[in-house]
Every structure is written in structure tokens, then in C-alpha cells.
Design an enzyme around this catalytic site. Structure first.
Site, PDB file in Angstrom:
ATOM      1  N   LYS A 193     -43.248 -31.322  44.899  1.00 58.04           N
ATOM      2  CA  LYS A 193     -41.942 -31.354  45.560  1.00 58.04           C
ATOM      3  C   LYS A 193     -42.041 -30.471  46.803  1.00 58.04           C
ATOM      4  O   LYS A 193     -42.677 -29.402  46.761  1.00 58.04           O
ATOM      5  CB  LYS A 193     -40.884 -30.808  44.590  1.00 58.04           C
ATOM      6  CG  LYS A 193     -39.457 -30.896  45.097  1.00 58.04           C
ATOM      7  CD  LYS A 193     -38.478 -30.435  44.014  1.00 58.04           C
ATOM      8  CE  LYS A 193     -37.029 -30.587  44.424  1.00 58.04           C
ATOM      9  NZ  LYS A 193     -36.094 -30.194  43.347  1.00 58.04           N
ATOM     10  N   SER A 213     -32.437 -33.459  42.324  1.00 61.11           N
ATOM     11  CA  SER A 213     -32.956 -33.403  43.669  1.00 61.11           C
ATOM     12  C   SER A 213     -34.445 -33.737  43.766  1.00 61.11           C
ATOM     13  O   SER A 213     -34.946 -33.984  44.856  1.00 61.11           O
ATOM     14  CB  SER A 213     -32.732 -32.004  44.245  1.00 61.11           C
ATOM     15  OG  SER A 213     -33.445 -31.040  43.494  1.00 61.11           O
ATOM     16  N   SER A 258     -32.317 -31.095  38.055  1.00 63.21           N
ATOM     17  CA  SER A 258     -33.091 -31.829  39.061  1.00 63.21           C
ATOM     18  C   SER A 258     -34.476 -32.311  38.649  1.00 63.21           C
ATOM     19  O   SER A 258     -35.104 -33.057  39.401  1.00 63.21           O
ATOM     20  CB  SER A 258     -33.229 -30.996  40.325  1.00 63.21           C
ATOM     21  OG  SER A 258     -32.050 -31.092  41.065  1.00 63.21           O
TER      22      SER A 258
HETATM   23  N1  GLN Z   1     -27.433 -31.741  41.028  1.00 61.75           N
HETATM   24  C1  GLN Z   1     -27.312 -30.327  40.868  1.00 61.75           C
HETATM   25  C2  GLN Z   1     -26.886 -29.701  42.163  1.00 61.75           C
HETATM   26  O1  GLN Z   1     -26.719 -30.405  43.120  1.00 61.75           O
HETATM   27  C3  GLN Z   1     -28.588 -29.741  40.364  1.00 61.75           C
HETATM   28  C4  GLN Z   1     -29.607 -29.620  41.416  1.00 61.75           C
HETATM   29  C5  GLN Z   1     -30.875 -29.003  40.942  1.00 61.75           C
HETATM   30  O2  GLN Z   1     -31.139 -28.930  39.734  1.00 61.75           O
HETATM   31  N2  GLN Z   1     -31.656 -28.519  41.891  1.00 61.75           N
HETATM   32  O3  GLN Z   1     -26.719 -28.505  42.246  1.00 61.75           O
END
Ligand code: GLN
Length: 483
Positions: free
Chosen positions: A76, A151, A175
Site C-alpha cells: 500500500k 482504504s 481498511s
Molecule cells: N473507512 C474508515 C475511515 O474512513 C476506515 C479507514 C481505515 O481503516 N484506514 O476512516
């Protein structure tokens, strides 16, 4: 060749049926051929990959190997990789070449893995659909009109389309697990502190954890073995011994008690998902597990608490991107204030700005107690709920998400609706517990994930259950059409 497991690939490399250079070329060619459909990579490190592959072939010839030597991977784009662009999916870091390497990526490099490239993601890991990337959205290989989740959406799409055997992700509120569930993968967010966060760009430091994304629990276990461990450079990393997560994959599930939190089977859960979860439960019972209904009474408060804590921490973490030291700087600043305001205003996207504003507000004097302190108290109640539950059960099972993947650009969705994607995944982050998502079947052609949440440092239990389930089902081996 591209659908083989880590173990199978490693065997072929050792038998010299294929060289690592040849294997790497297969994946680079697949990336070239298919990624125009997905947009899962921000940076392709093809030259480096071939150099690393040559070295891996040498190590294999000299018999100086690990189970990961010569296996390609994608990271990532949130992990600092020395001399390679590390953008975090943001315009503000579009020109940032990292001068140092993250501990976790370095460990995998030392183990002999081959870096194919850096994957697309929601800007600074804020999002659930990968639509918040400066580099454009990512498409889900199971339906190109749909989001891969976020994400870590680029990592998920790339593994699901077999452009790389495995990838890394990060999970602050879901994410790793949510995109794993949308793309039919096994993804695990380990216990907070299990994997070093050094060199992993911070979003919400008390919640962020790295983890593997793979096509099977076995591959995830092999990767986790090499990602985990104490690191003096991360004061929150834990001095807990690293187990061999592959050693217990074949343990029997006889006598394992699985807790089903009634709050997770609520009105948000769609029937397509609920039916698949029931099938998983039947299968796990057949394997010897016992089921027990439990209650996690404060679950409903998880998302509200998370959406105070995560923005609060991000507003502080992202203060470093000021146009002065590195990253994007606006043109012709009039003075220092203009430099700060325009560099940040032009460099950050909408969702990141929204979170910085919410977080700054929640932390401001006069509001701190009402919002941030209260959210921290709720966080403790949520952790206590789990503590109580683990007195009676070994593992907790729930859906990963209320629905399968949704359409790209679903304009009817408000930010709040988007936030609700993570209602089942957020609690594990707030409590710091390990949690895994594994494939559980399909509804209308789209993958469904089931989530397993373990007690602290019980990653091995999660992987054991997932592996046993994958011995009697083949959902995880399905290949999306056209790839
Ligand atoms: N979807 C969640 C957010 O937008 C979690 C994101 C993540 O785990 N990085 O904060």
C-alpha cells in the site's frame, strides 16, 4: 502460475522449475495487461523488481532462503519505501520520494520478497471505497462498475485480479477487512502493536495497524510471520513473542466456542449477507465449533466514537504537511501564512479536509471534554465489552460489512452513509483486538466476507479457523471473470 499459493510458488522456485526473474516477469506482464482496467497501482517498480528477482535467484542457488524468498508483493502506498515514491494517495505527497524504509517493508525485503509496486488507496487511508484517491478510483475485479472497498482498495484489487500473489494494507477502522470482503480475500488486522508502525504514515496513531491481504489464510499466515515483531523505533510496538502462525493452521476446531454478538446482526445487515453468514456457521459447527449468542452492548457507539477519535488524531498527525519541509508547496506564496494555507488547501482532498476540520473542532478548548474525552471513555466501555465476552467464548464472528461492494460514484451516498460501511469493523480497532475477514460466498456475483475477532495476540486462532474453513470450501479459490 499466477494463481498459485506462496508455498507452491516457493517449491517451484526451489526446484528451479521457474526462476524468480521469470516469475516476476509473469506478474509484471499481468500488471501491464490488466491494470488499465483496475487502476490498482500508483507506482510500478519494475526495474527494482527484476534486480531483486536476480538476487533472489542467487540466494536460492546458495540455499540462503526464507519461505518468502522470491515471492512478489505490492505495498500500500502508505508505507515509506526508500528511494521510491510514497504518495499516500495524495497530491500533497505526489513528489515525495521516501529517504528511509518502513520497518515492516524492510523485514519483507530482508526475507527476500520482490516489490512489484505501490498500490492505490484512499488519500491518507481515509475512506471506504478508494474514491478519495488523487490518482483516481480503483475498480473491483468482480464487477468493474463497483468499488473495491477502501482504504486499501488498490492492494485488494491487485491481489483479487492476481496481479500480485499478496499485498500489504493498513487498517484504522476496517481498511484491510472491508476491501478484503469486497474482493474475496483473506485480510487480517493484527493486535495493535503486533507490527511496527515505523515508516507507516500515520492517520490515527492509536488505531492504525498494518496487515497482510492474500487469497488464503495460509498465505496471510506466512506473511504475518515475517511482518510481526517488536521494534525499538515504534514505542507502541509490543514485546510479545512472534508465533509461527502456520504451525497451528491445522488444529482441530473441536470445542472452539464462537460468540455471535446480537448487536452485529442488526437491521443494517442485508439478507444477501445474512444468508451467507448462516452457511458459514453451519460449516463451522460441522467442523466441531460451538456457537453462543453474546452481547456487546456498546457496539452502537463505536462509529460515533471512532469518527471523533480518528479525525482528532489525524488533525494532529497531518499538521506536518505544511509545504515547508517536504511534499507539495503552492506557487508564489505571499507570506508564511499564505504558504501554509494554500499548500494545504491545494494539496489535500475534500475528505481529508473534512476530517481535519472535524478533528480540530473536537480538540479545541471548550469542546475537548464534550467530544474527545467522551469518545475515549466510550472506547474503554467497548474494550470492556470484549473483555467480558472473552470470558465465555474463544472467538467472535460477525459479518465484515452490512452489504457487498457498491457502485462507483454512488452519488446518493452521504459521508455518513459511507462511514456506516465500517460499523462492524471499527470496534476491533477501538479495542486494539486482532480481526480477520475471509471469503464466505457470493451474492449477485459479488463476494461476501465474514469477520472473526480474537482476543489480544490470538491471531493464530483467527488464521486457524479461516484455514480450516478454507479446507472445506472453495469460495477463496474463485477467480473473477476476465482475469
Ligand atoms: N473507512 C474508515 C475511515 O474512513 C476506515 C479507514 C481505515 O481503516 N484506514 O476512516
Amino acid at each position: 502460475m499466477h494463481t498459485k499459493s506462496i508455498k507452491e510458488l516457493s517449491k517451484l522456485l526451489h526446484k528451479k522449475t521457474i526462476s524468480c526473474v521469470e516469475l516476476t516477469k509473469i506478474f509484471l506482464e499481468r500488471m501491464e495487461k490488466y491494470d488499465s482496467k483496475l487502476n490498482s497501482f500508483i507506482t510500478v517498480t519494475d526495474e527494482l523488481a527484476l534486480i531483486q528477482a536476480k538476487n533472489a535467484d542467487k540466494r536460492i542457488a546458495e540455499n540462503k532462503t526464507t519461505p518468502l524468498t522470491g515471492i512478489p508483493i505490492a505495498h500500500k502506498d502508505l508505507f515509506c519505501t526508500k528511494d521510491i515514491k510514497t504518495s499516500c494517495g495524495s497530491k500533497i505527497l505526489d513528489n515525495f520520494i521516501s529517504p528511509y524504509e518502513a520497518t515492516m517493508t524492510n523485514k519483507l525485503k530482508q526475507a527476500g520478497m520482490i516489490l512489484l509496486g505501490k498500490t492505490n488507496m484512499d488519500e491518507f487511508a481515509m475512506g471506504s471505497s478508494n474514491e478519495n484517491s488523487f490518482y483516481g478510483h480503483v475498480c473491483n475485479p468482480w464487477n468493474l462498475q463497483n468499488v473495491p472497498g477502501g482504504s486499501s482498495g488498490g492492494s485488494a484489487a491487485a491481489v483479487a485480479a492476481y496481479l500480485t500473489p499478496v499485498a500489504t494494507g493498513t487498517d484504522t477502522g476496517g481498511s484491510i477487512r472491508q476491501p478484503a470482503s469486497y474482493c474475496n480475500l483473506t485480510g487480517i488486522k493484527p493486535t495493535y502493536g503486533r507490527i511496527s508502525r515505523f515508516g507507516m504514515v500515520a492517520f490515527a496513531s492509536s488505531l492504525d495497524q498494518a496487515g497482510p491481504m492474500a487469497t488464503s489464510a495460509e498465505d496471510a499466515a506466512i506473511l504475518l510471520n515475517h511482518m510481526s515483531g517488536f521494534d525499538v523505533q515504534d514505542s507502541t510496538s509490543m514485546q510479545e513473542p512472534v508465533l509461527d502462525y502456520t504451525a497451528t493452521l491445522n488444529n482441530s476446531l473441536k470445542g472452539v466456542t464462537i460468540g455471535l454478538p446480537k448487536e452485529y446482526f442488526d437491521e443494517n445487515l442485508t439478507t444477501g449477507v445474512a444468508v451467507k453468514i448462516d452457511n458459514v456457521l453451519t460449516e463451522l459447527e460441522r467442523l466441531g465449533a460451538k456457537l453462543k449468542e453474546i452481547t456487546l452492548p456498546h457496539s452502537k457507539l463505536s462509529a460515533p466514537a471512532y469518527y471523533i477519535i480518528a479525525p482528532a488524531e489525524c488533525s494532529s498527525n497531518l499538521a506536518r504537511f505544511d509545504g515547508v519541509r517536504y511534499g507539495y508547496r503552492c506557487k508564489n506564496p505571499l507570506d508564511l501564512e499564505d504558504l501554509y494555507a494554500r499548500s494545504r488547501g491545494e494539496g489535500f482532498g475534500d475528505e481529508v479536509k473534512r476530517r481535519i476540520m472535524v478533528g480540530t473542532y473536537a480538540l479545541s478548548s471548550g469542546y475537548y471534554d464534550a467530544y474527545y474525552l467522551k469518545a475515549q471513555k466510550i472506547r474503554r466501555l467497548i474494550a470492556d465489552d470484549f473483555k467480558r465476552a472473552y470470558e465465555d467464548v474463544d472467538i467472535i464472528l460477525s459479518p465484515t460489512t452490512p452489504t457487498p461492494s457498491f457502485a462507483i460514484g454512488n452519488s446518493s451516498q452521504t459521508p455518513i452513509e459511507m462511514y456506516l460501511n465500517d460499523i462492524y469493523t471499527i470496534p476491533a480497532n477501538l479495542a486494539g483486538l486482532p480481526a480477520l475477514s475471509m471469503p464466505a460466498g457470493f451474492t449477485e456475483g459479488l463476494p461476501i466476507g465474514v469477520q472473526l475477532i480474537g482476543n489480544y495476540f490470538k491471531e493464530a486462532n483467527l488464521l486457524n479457523i479461516a484455514h480450516q474453513y478454507q479446507q472445506v470450501t472453495d469460495w477463496h479459490q474463485q477467480i473473477p471473470e476476465g482475469f
